[in-house]
Write an enzyme that holds these catalytic residues in place. Structure first.
Site, mmCIF file in Angstrom:
data_model
loop_
_atom_site.group_PDB
_atom_site.id
_atom_site.type_symbol
_atom_site.label_atom_id
_atom_site.label_comp_id
_atom_site.label_asym_id
_atom_site.label_seq_id
_atom_site.Cartn_x
_atom_site.Cartn_y
_atom_site.Cartn_z
ATOM 1 N N GLU A 100 -80.888 -21.952 7.710
ATOM 2 C CA GLU A 100 -79.947 -20.964 8.226
ATOM 3 C C GLU A 100 -79.866 -19.680 7.405
ATOM 4 O OE1 GLU A 100 -76.098 -22.636 9.052
ATOM 5 O OE2 GLU A 100 -76.900 -24.083 10.475
ATOM 6 N N GLU A 113 -80.129 -29.927 12.916
ATOM 7 C CA GLU A 113 -78.722 -30.261 12.639
ATOM 8 C C GLU A 113 -77.946 -30.234 13.936
ATOM 9 O OE1 GLU A 113 -76.466 -27.976 9.720
ATOM 10 O OE2 GLU A 113 -78.190 -27.994 8.381
HETATM 11 C C1 BGC Z 1 -75.051 -25.922 7.465
HETATM 12 C C2 BGC Z 1 -74.459 -27.113 6.754
HETATM 13 C C3 BGC Z 1 -72.990 -27.219 7.080
HETATM 14 C C4 BGC Z 1 -72.850 -27.440 8.570
HETATM 15 C C5 BGC Z 1 -71.414 -27.614 9.045
HETATM 16 C C6 BGC Z 1 -74.572 -25.740 8.862
HETATM 17 O O1 BGC Z 1 -74.281 -24.405 9.079
HETATM 18 O O2 BGC Z 1 -76.456 -25.940 7.400
HETATM 19 O O3 BGC Z 1 -74.702 -26.969 5.388
HETATM 20 O O4 BGC Z 1 -72.351 -28.216 6.357
HETATM 21 O O5 BGC Z 1 -73.391 -26.357 9.252
HETATM 22 O O6 BGC Z 1 -70.680 -26.463 8.837
#
Ligand code: BGC
Length: 438
Positions: A160, A353
C-alpha cells in the site's frame, strides 16, 4: 467451545487457488530493542499519535513466539502466509536470521512463505522524499532474496504505497507524521520506483513470482452532479489509478507525471517492469463528493478543508466496529473495473488483504464478512477474471497503527496482558471452509 455459525458451503474455487492470511512485521513482532529503529518507533512516541497511547514495543511478541503462530497457521490449514520483513531488522546484526528461522518453520509446517519487503516500517534514517531510498530498497531486496530465495518463491515488493503516502506524508496520521498534502507526491513516485527496482533485483536473484500489494476500492460519486462526479474522479485518480497505472500501463494518469520529480519517463520504464501477478488489498468502497470547505472527520482521520473533495460516510450498509461499511459486492465491482481499465495488461490478481475489525471471540460478524467477500470474489471468477488467491487480514489481533490495539482484525484473539492466543469462531469457520475446498 466456541459457537459455530452455520453458513452454506462456499462455492468451489479452482484447484491451486491460494488461500492465506496476512500480517506485517511492525504490527506483530515487538522486540523493538533487538533491531534498529524505524520511523514508526519515533512516531509512536509522539504525544497523541497513537489513540490508546500504546506502541508496538511488544505487540504480539511474534519475534519470540513465532513457533506458536506457525502452529496456528498449520492448524488453520492455509496454503500460504503473507508476512512482512522489517528492513530495520535486516539492517541489524543477526536480523535476517529471524526470517531464516521463520521461513524454515513455515516450510516445515507446509505453509508457503510470502514475504512483503516493505510494510511501512522504514529505517529511521531514511526518507521516501529522497530518491536514493529507492536505490537502497533494491539493495535490501537483493540481500533478502540472496538469503531466503532458496525457500521463498513468492514475493511482494511493497504494501500500500498509497496509504503510506497519504497517511504518513500528506496528512501526518501515520509515521513519519509529515503533513505535506500534495507536496507528498514524490513519496509516491519514489516508492513506485523502489518497487520497479526491487522487481529487477529479485529477478536477478532468480525470482519468477513477484507482485505488489496495492490498496484499491471503488469510488462512488455522492450524486450525478458534475461537481461530485469530478471530485470523485479526482479521488479515484489519487487512491487507485496513481498507483496502478504506472505499474500496469507504464504511465501516470493525466496531469500527474509533470508533478513528479526526476526523469519520470525513464523511471516509468522501471516502474512498469512486468510483475507476475497484481495484489489488491480491498476493504471498502468510498463515497466522494465536491469539497465543502470544512475539515472532515472520516474513519478516525481529520481531513483538511483545502482538499478538492469530501469523503462521505456511506449510508445503508452494516458497519464493522471500526465504522467501515461492509460492501462485499464492491469487491466484484472493483475487479470487473480493473479488467475494463487494464484489459490484457492486467496479470493474474491475488487479493492480498481483506478483513474487518470486530471485538469478541465469538465473532459471527467476521464470519458473515468473510463469507460475503469470498462469494463476491467467486462472482468475479465466474465473470472470467483471473484471481489466483485470497489472503485474510489478519491472522491475529495486532497493533493497528494510529488506532493502537483497540481495533481487532484477527482470526485469533490476542490477550495483550498475557499474550495468550485464542482462535476465534472465524478461525474455526475458515479452517472448515478450507477443508471443504480440498
Ligand atoms: C494495511 C494493514 C492494516 C489494515 C487494516 C491495510 O491498510 O496494509 O497494515 O492493518 O489495512 O487497517
Amino acid at each position: 467451545m466456541i459457537a459455530r455459525m452455520a453458513t452454506n458451503p462456499l462455492p468451489q474455487f479452482p484447484a491451486g487457488f491460494l488461500w492465506g492470511v496476512s500480517t506485517s512485521a511492525h504490527q506483530i513482532e515487538g522486540a523493538v530493542d533487538e533491531r534498529a529503529p524505524s520511523v514508526w518507533d519515533a512516531f509512536s512516541a509522539g504525544p497523541g499519535h497513537i489513540k490508546d497511547g500504546s506502541t508496538a514495543a511488544v505487540a504480539c511478541d511474534h519475534f519470540h513466539r513465532y513457533p506458536e503462530d506457525v502452529a496456528l497457521l498449520a492448524g488453520l490449514g492455509v496454503d500460504a502466509y503473507r508476512f512482512s520483513i522489517s528492513w530495520p531488522r535486516v539492517n541489524s546484526p543477526g536480523g535476517l536470521d529471524f526470517y531464516d528461522r521463520l521461513v524454515d518453520a513455515l516450510c516445515a509446517a507446509g505453509v508457503r512463505p510470502v514475504p512483503t519487503l516493505f510494510h511501512w516500517d522504514l529505517p529511521a534514517e531514511l526518507d521516501w522524499m529522497d530518491r536514493d531510498t529507492a536505490e537502497r530498497f533494491a539493495e535490501y531486496a537483493s540481500v533478502v532474496a540472496g538469503r531466503l530465495g532458496d525457500r521463498v518463491k513468492k514475493w511482494i515488493t511493497l504494501n500500500e504505497p498509497a496509504e503510506h503516502t497519504l497517511l504518513g506524508h500528506a496528512l501526518g496520521a501515520h509515521a513519519p507524521g509529515k503533513q505535506l498534502l500534495f507536496d507528498a507526491l514524490p513519496v509516491a513516485h519514489h516508492q513506485l520506483l523502489a518497487h520497479g527496482l526491487a522487481v529487477r533485483a529479485l529477478r536477478a536473484a532468480g525470482a519468477d513470482d513477484i507482485g505488489i500489494a496495492n490498496s484499491h476500492g471503488p469510488t462512488w460519486a455522492a450524486s450525478d452532479r458534475t461537481e461530485d462526479v469530478e471530485a470523485a474522479d479526482f479521488y479515484d485518480l489519487l487512491l487507485n489509478r496513481l498507483f496502478a497505472d504506472p505499474v500496469l500501463l507504464g504511465q501516470y494518469p493525466e496531469g500527474i507525471g509533470e508533478l513528479m520529480p526526476g526523469d519520470v519517463e525513464s523511471d516509468l520504464k522501471i516502474i512498469a517492469e512486468p510483475v507476475d501477478w497484481y495484489g489488491i488489498n480491498y476493504y471498502q468502497p468510498t463515497e466522494v463528493g465536491a469539497p465543502e470547505g470544512a475539515e472532515i472527520e472520516f474513519s478516525g482521520l481529520t481531513l483538511p478543508a483545502e482538499l478538492p473533495f469530501t469523503v462521505k460516510e456511506l449510508e445503508g450498509y452494516p458497519v464493522t466496529d471500526f465504522g467501515w461499511p461492509v460492501v462485499p459486492e464492491a469487491l466484484t465491482e472493483l475487479l470487473v473495473g480493473f479488467r475494463e481499465r487494464y484489459g490484457d495488461r492486467l496479470p493474474p490478481v491475488v487479493i492480498t488483504e481483506n478483513g474487518c475489525s470486530y471485538d469478541g471471540i465469538d465473532d459471527q460478524e467476521r464470519i458473515t464478512f468473510l463469507d460475503g467477500h469470498v462469494r463476491a470474489l467467486h462472482r468475479a471468477l465466474e465473470q472470467g477474471i483471473d484471481v489466483r488467491g485470497y489472503f485474510v487480514w489478519s491472522l491475529m489481533d495486532n497493533f493497528e497503527w494510529a488506532e493502537g490495539y483497540e481495533r481487532r482484525f484477527g482470526l485469533v484473539h490476542v490477550d495483550y496482558d498475557t499474550l495468550e492466543r485464542t482462535p476465534k469462531a472465524s478461525y474455526n469457520w475458515l479452517r472448515d471452509a478450507l477443508r471443504a475446498q480440498r
